[in-house]
Design an enzyme around this catalytic site. Sequence first.
Site, PDB file in Angstrom:
ATOM      1  N   THR A 270     -66.805  -9.057 -50.571  1.00  0.00           N
ATOM      2  CA  THR A 270     -65.925 -10.100 -51.092  1.00  0.00           C
ATOM      3  C   THR A 270     -66.630 -11.446 -50.987  1.00  0.00           C
ATOM      4  O   THR A 270     -67.589 -11.605 -50.227  1.00  0.00           O
ATOM      5  CB  THR A 270     -64.613 -10.208 -50.284  1.00  0.00           C
ATOM      6  OG1 THR A 270     -64.888 -10.816 -49.010  1.00  0.00           O
ATOM      7  CG2 THR A 270     -63.970  -8.854 -50.077  1.00  0.00           C
ATOM      8  N   ASP A 271     -66.155 -12.428 -51.740  1.00  0.00           N
ATOM      9  CA  ASP A 271     -66.530 -13.795 -51.433  1.00  0.00           C
ATOM     10  C   ASP A 271     -65.684 -14.230 -50.233  1.00  0.00           C
ATOM     11  O   ASP A 271     -64.787 -13.509 -49.789  1.00  0.00           O
ATOM     12  CB  ASP A 271     -66.303 -14.705 -52.638  1.00  0.00           C
ATOM     13  CG  ASP A 271     -67.225 -15.922 -52.624  1.00  0.00           C
ATOM     14  OD1 ASP A 271     -67.652 -16.337 -51.527  1.00  0.00           O
ATOM     15  OD2 ASP A 271     -67.506 -16.468 -53.700  1.00  0.00           O
ATOM     16  N   TRP A 272     -65.965 -15.408 -49.703  1.00  0.00           N
ATOM     17  CA  TRP A 272     -65.313 -15.877 -48.479  1.00  0.00           C
ATOM     18  C   TRP A 272     -63.785 -15.836 -48.617  1.00  0.00           C
ATOM     19  O   TRP A 272     -63.202 -16.581 -49.392  1.00  0.00           O
ATOM     20  CB  TRP A 272     -65.779 -17.302 -48.182  1.00  0.00           C
ATOM     21  CG  TRP A 272     -65.311 -17.875 -46.879  1.00  0.00           C
ATOM     22  CD1 TRP A 272     -64.043 -18.264 -46.573  1.00  0.00           C
ATOM     23  CD2 TRP A 272     -66.108 -18.145 -45.732  1.00  0.00           C
ATOM     24  NE1 TRP A 272     -63.994 -18.760 -45.297  1.00  0.00           N
ATOM     25  CE2 TRP A 272     -65.259 -18.708 -44.751  1.00  0.00           C
ATOM     26  CE3 TRP A 272     -67.455 -17.991 -45.419  1.00  0.00           C
ATOM     27  CZ2 TRP A 272     -65.711 -19.107 -43.499  1.00  0.00           C
ATOM     28  CZ3 TRP A 272     -67.909 -18.386 -44.163  1.00  0.00           C
ATOM     29  CH2 TRP A 272     -67.045 -18.928 -43.225  1.00  0.00           C
TER      30      TRP A 272
END
Length: 733
Positions: A270-272
């Site tokens: 995932t992104d942050w």
Amino acid sequence: MKKTIYFLAAAVLALLSGCAAKDDTEKKIDSLVSKMTLHEKVGQMNQLSGGEWLAEAVEKGEVGSILNCTDPAELNRIQRIAVEKSRLGIPLLIARDVIHGFKTIFPIPLGLAATFDPELVEKGARISAIEASASGIRWTFSPMLDIARDPRWGRIAEGSGEDPFLDAIMGAAMVRGYQGDGDSTSIAACIKHFVGYGAAEGGRDYNTTEITERSLRNVYFPAFKAGVDEGAMTLMTSFNANDGIPSTGNKWLIKDILRDEWGFDGLVVTDWNSAGEMIAHGFAKDLKEATGKALDAGVDMDMMSYGYISFIEELVKEKKISEKQIDDAVRRILRLKFKLGLFDNPYIDEQRAGEKLYAPEHLEAAKQSAVESAILLKNDGVLPFKGVNTLLVTGPLADAPYEQLGTWAFDGEESHTVTPLEALKKEFNVIYEPGTEYSRDKGTALVARARSAAARADAAVVFVGEEAILSGEAHSLSDLNLQGAQSELIAAVKQSGKKVVVVVIAGRPLTIGRDLENCNAMLYSFHPGTMGGEAVADLLTGKAVPSGKTPVTFLKDAGQAPFYYNHFNTGRPNNGTETLLDDISLKAGQTSLGCTSYYLDSGYGPLFPFGYGLSYTTFEYSGLTLDKMSYSNGDTIEARVNLSNTGEYDAVEVAQLYVRDLVGSVVRPVKELKGFQRVEMKAGETKEVTFSLPVADLAFWTLNDGYAVEKGDFQLWIAGDSASGEPVSFSID
């Protein structure tokens, strides 16, 4: 004959050895997975960014990867806990945003794209990997492959611009550079953000997108597919929701397209907190539901939402997800760690970590990248400087070492950055007046001092643009003019009557039309990095000749956005006939000014087209020919053109090949880049430049929902930018 047999035998042995090594690795992975508790498996899927409790979590096997720690001693301390104190001794994977350099900072990716030089871009990524890996970083969240057609979007700085072909070429080069040959200097590339993030509505970061499947496949997928084909080890989901579905929870994107159709077997992260953000999207009611949707979509690792470590075990017990899904994800994570050699060599040589930083060859490559990325937009003959002894240097970007590094340069150091002022002092008797203290400064006292100082100089260079903080993630702008009093400064110096050169240092294409009128020459340098000052000095003095080309369309004003060269025609396309506001003189009863597609206040065309860039010499294209007039699937089009350097300087020209499919089952772009070459030319020299274009490269996602090359008539150009040249015609039978 014996030699041939020997080489064949060696090749077979190498293949068998590789297969045996792969089988051995898979056995080790299977053995590890069989020993892991469910909690330990979930721990491998958890990525954290430090904290006082990190060491305890690592010892419990609750962390698979950490990010944003770059101190070798601290990384070794944490890694020893993972390897020597956790039950199974699985090493951590250390990640960092190494976007355009680690310590030696290269131009921002948009600037690298302006070089049209994939070999140099690959070299820069290799250097970045060498420096980062020496400090323990083995995973970078780069390259960003988002197509960006709206300069209001701050993250346009991080990618290769508006064109799918250029984006794919540059992205693949960066993947090769980062991952290298698989030795201890290799770091895993992460192609991001999958997908469509660059089309954020209104250019506002994190915003929604509405992209059709056809546009995804023809515009937004190709660069990601190129990254997968190049062997990118990891991929990151994007923040945006497209067609109402956040990327991190989009099973069609991750499973159907990425895994099944493209065959990607690497790690998806995932992104942050993008898993957690699905709650704000309204796609999940809480973090537990968001966790289930992300995992079910095919996401292997969770970056900083804490959802996987908190809820996966519950979801397995409730049979909402299966332990096989967990096992598959863990295998991909462990496989990556084995590929990077972390099980055999998890630690950093702290004594030698600094030896790889700022090596002379690294700085030289950074300088060459900055030279090639600079774009000459205007020149009335003042450049390169001749007979200039005393030079006024002014502007907020003349001596701003941190600002010239650009966005995502966390590890770059001001003390190693060469500014334009510093470099120009070696070439000229310099009078320095800052003009403004920083780019957003609205004061005028310093402007007057700069104008007064111009009277004592032979010429002036005004360094303007954007501070690093004005571009990048979460730094979208609606006004793309120069901030503060910068335009006022340029105009004031021009009023002195001296020759004025403007150097723009920025993270995006700004609307600089009004500033062009107040200078004799303009050089555009997307944040150029550590060696930007020396590069600019070489260009101004003629030690280097500009060769950069615009990787995005430059707008007259922000109201034109989004604007890109490879657009579709409307049913009433503009053919150059415009009636602008200043020309309007409505008579009684007049109800129409003409019915074509353009703005009454800015017209139809851009300020500068895609692929544009001047040189200190001039180039002419002539005699464009094709080897045939008609082709079939399986053929290769051979296109030739005579390129002449008609000026006085040896230089490099970026020759660009464009194609148009005149009629399709769906509307096709007015032009598409299909090839480019950097051609070195002596003054007065003529070369025949040849392009080989496989007919298969003309395929697109058709009305029948499949990739195909459709029969029909086409046009082909070879020119110095997307708006130049005369086409030749051919057909596909």
